[in-house]
Design a protein around this motif. Structure first.
Motif, PDB file in Angstrom:
ATOM      1  N   GLN A  16     -46.884  64.295 -23.231  1.00  0.00           N
ATOM      2  CA  GLN A  16     -46.743  64.304 -21.709  1.00  0.00           C
ATOM      3  C   GLN A  16     -46.733  65.908 -21.290  1.00  0.00           C
ATOM      4  O   GLN A  16     -47.287  66.198 -20.128  1.00  0.00           O
ATOM      5  CB  GLN A  16     -45.306  63.891 -21.488  1.00  0.00           C
ATOM      6  N   ALA A  19     -50.089  66.968 -20.968  1.00  0.00           N
ATOM      7  CA  ALA A  19     -50.821  66.355 -19.786  1.00  0.00           C
ATOM      8  C   ALA A  19     -50.532  66.997 -18.610  1.00  0.00           C
ATOM      9  O   ALA A  19     -51.517  67.627 -17.669  1.00  0.00           O
ATOM     10  CB  ALA A  19     -50.559  64.887 -19.600  1.00  0.00           C
ATOM     11  N   ARG A  42     -60.929  61.147 -14.748  1.00  0.00           N
ATOM     12  CA  ARG A  42     -59.698  60.500 -14.948  1.00  0.00           C
ATOM     13  C   ARG A  42     -58.871  60.366 -13.605  1.00  0.00           C
ATOM     14  O   ARG A  42     -58.695  59.132 -13.377  1.00  0.00           O
ATOM     15  CB  ARG A  42     -59.141  61.237 -15.962  1.00  0.00           C
ATOM     16  N   LEU A  43     -58.966  61.334 -13.026  1.00  0.00           N
ATOM     17  CA  LEU A  43     -58.224  61.188 -11.844  1.00  0.00           C
ATOM     18  C   LEU A  43     -58.739  60.096 -10.622  1.00  0.00           C
ATOM     19  O   LEU A  43     -58.015  59.836 -10.054  1.00  0.00           O
ATOM     20  CB  LEU A  43     -58.246  62.597 -10.975  1.00  0.00           C
ATOM     21  N   ALA A  45     -59.499  57.275 -11.398  1.00  0.00           N
ATOM     22  CA  ALA A  45     -59.122  55.987 -11.713  1.00  0.00           C
ATOM     23  C   ALA A  45     -57.834  55.952 -12.061  1.00  0.00           C
ATOM     24  O   ALA A  45     -57.038  54.811 -12.270  1.00  0.00           O
ATOM     25  CB  ALA A  45     -59.798  55.602 -13.125  1.00  0.00           C
ATOM     26  N   ASP A  46     -56.853  57.208 -12.246  1.00  0.00           N
ATOM     27  CA  ASP A  46     -55.613  57.019 -12.525  1.00  0.00           C
ATOM     28  C   ASP A  46     -54.906  57.623 -11.369  1.00  0.00           C
ATOM     29  O   ASP A  46     -54.565  58.946 -10.968  1.00  0.00           O
ATOM     30  CB  ASP A  46     -55.402  58.195 -13.601  1.00  0.00           C
ATOM     31  N   THR A  47     -54.259  56.653 -10.532  1.00  0.00           N
ATOM     32  CA  THR A  47     -53.486  56.958  -9.267  1.00  0.00           C
ATOM     33  C   THR A  47     -52.152  58.125  -9.554  1.00  0.00           C
ATOM     34  O   THR A  47     -51.940  58.828  -8.782  1.00  0.00           O
ATOM     35  CB  THR A  47     -53.039  55.958  -8.381  1.00  0.00           C
ATOM     36  N   GLN A  48     -51.564  57.567 -10.391  1.00  0.00           N
ATOM     37  CA  GLN A  48     -50.452  58.495 -10.815  1.00  0.00           C
ATOM     38  C   GLN A  48     -50.699  59.908 -11.023  1.00  0.00           C
ATOM     39  O   GLN A  48     -50.093  60.722 -10.755  1.00  0.00           O
ATOM     40  CB  GLN A  48     -49.418  57.877 -12.220  1.00  0.00           C
ATOM     41  N   ALA A  49     -51.730  60.185 -12.044  1.00  0.00           N
ATOM     42  CA  ALA A  49     -52.220  61.498 -12.024  1.00  0.00           C
ATOM     43  C   ALA A  49     -52.629  62.205 -10.763  1.00  0.00           C
ATOM     44  O   ALA A  49     -52.465  63.301 -10.391  1.00  0.00           O
ATOM     45  CB  ALA A  49     -53.150  61.431 -13.244  1.00  0.00           C
ATOM     46  N   ALA A  50     -53.578  61.526 -10.243  1.00  0.00           N
ATOM     47  CA  ALA A  50     -53.804  61.821  -8.815  1.00  0.00           C
ATOM     48  C   ALA A  50     -52.811  62.333  -8.001  1.00  0.00           C
ATOM     49  O   ALA A  50     -53.015  63.234  -7.021  1.00  0.00           O
ATOM     50  CB  ALA A  50     -54.786  61.155  -8.286  1.00  0.00           C
ATOM     51  N   ARG A  52     -49.843  63.214  -8.826  1.00  0.00           N
ATOM     52  CA  ARG A  52     -49.001  64.340  -9.363  1.00  0.00           C
ATOM     53  C   ARG A  52     -49.882  65.830  -8.904  1.00  0.00           C
ATOM     54  O   ARG A  52     -49.318  66.685  -8.429  1.00  0.00           O
ATOM     55  CB  ARG A  52     -49.059  64.227 -10.790  1.00  0.00           C
TER      56      ARG A  52
END
Length: 286
Positions: A16, A19, A42-43, A45-50, A52
């Protein structure tokens, strides 16, 4: 920071932490081209990372704006108003950071809504009417009020650029905003409460353009009237509280209104009811 520094930072870090460190390096433009391209994929497809990354960028922009005055130097105009070079950090995010993040998501949401509504008929002709109907009904009256509250929190502290068009060009301001919103608008007078019109600006709304009128009294306190489209023909006047800010909001003739300010609740309520009546509201809404 170079690639070797990033490698040392990652040694012994949890997945974590690694990341989070990589996302921070991405926002600061410190990732190698290959790693950056992989992370961008990756961003997508990854809404949580986007989310952040969006928060990191908003925080960075807010800090840069806060320190801009100090970078301008002591001889720059209004240098005495510049923010100090020393920042005091607290565990709880300050209101301007939260407002900045919320404003960023307001703009992103408005852009996505416009894009979907424009592309839906071509991508899925049979489903487009249903998609558009769901988009148009997606904002509740409280969400409308929160949008107005964010706009107040973002623009009311501005000293040099609080509005796009000043009160000296009120006729042009009213005509411009009326044309953009597609309905006749009015900036009601608040002179009896000691407030004069500062001016106004165009903002993105959930269902199209929105307008914000700003008022100020002799003590420098400000109120804003946020105006946008509403699906409701008439909604009662309600109250939204956020910290020391208050927003009274209602709908009249499919137009939503929200009056925001730091005023004590009874005083702002009195002004809101007066504005509601001046804009065509009925006592039954109160």
């Amino acid at each position: 920071m170079n690639d070797d520094d990033l490698g040392h930072e990652h040694e012994g870090a949890t997945p974590q932490e690694e990341a989070i460190s990589m996302l921070g390096a991405f926002v600061d433009g410190e990732l190698p081209p290959g790693d950056r391209a992989a992370l961008e994929a990756r961003l997508a497809a990854d809404t949580q990372a986007a989310a952040r990354v969006a928060a990191y960028r908003a925080q960075k922009a807010a800090l840069q704006a806060l320190c801009a005055g100090e970078r301008a130097g002591p001889d720059a105009p209004n240098a005495h108003d510049a923010a100090p070079a020393v920042l005091v950090l607290r565990a709880r995010a300050p209101w301007w950071w939260r407002a900045g993040v919320a404003a960023a998501w307001v703009c992103v949401g408005a852009g996505l809504t416009a894009a979907v509504m424009a592309l839906a008929p071509r991508l899925a002709p049979d489903l487009a009417p249903g998609v558009i109907a769901r988009i148009e009904t997606s904002e509740s009256p409280e969400a409308f009020a929160r949008r107005a509250d964010v706009a107040y929190a973002v623009y009311s502290p501005e000293q040099r650029h609080p509005v796009e068009v000043g009160a000296a060009d009120e006729a042009h301001l009213i005509a411009w905003l009326s044309k953009r919103l597609g309905k006749p608008l009015t900036a009601p007078s608040l002179a009896e409460y000691g407030y004069a019109l500062v001016g106004g600006r165009l903002l993105p709304g959930n269902r199209g353009p929105a307008a914000q009128f700003m008022y100020e009294n002799d003590a420098g306190e400000r109120l804003t009237l946020y105006v946008g489209s509403s699906r409701a023909d008439r909604d009662a006047v309600r109250l939204l509280r956020d910290g020391n800010r208050r927003t009274f909001y209602w709908s009249t003739d499919r137009t939503g209104y929200a009056l925001s300010g730091p005023q004590t609740e009874p005083k702002l309520r009195e002004i809101a009811f007066d504005v509601c009546g001046a804009l065509g509201g009925k006592p039954g809404q109160w």
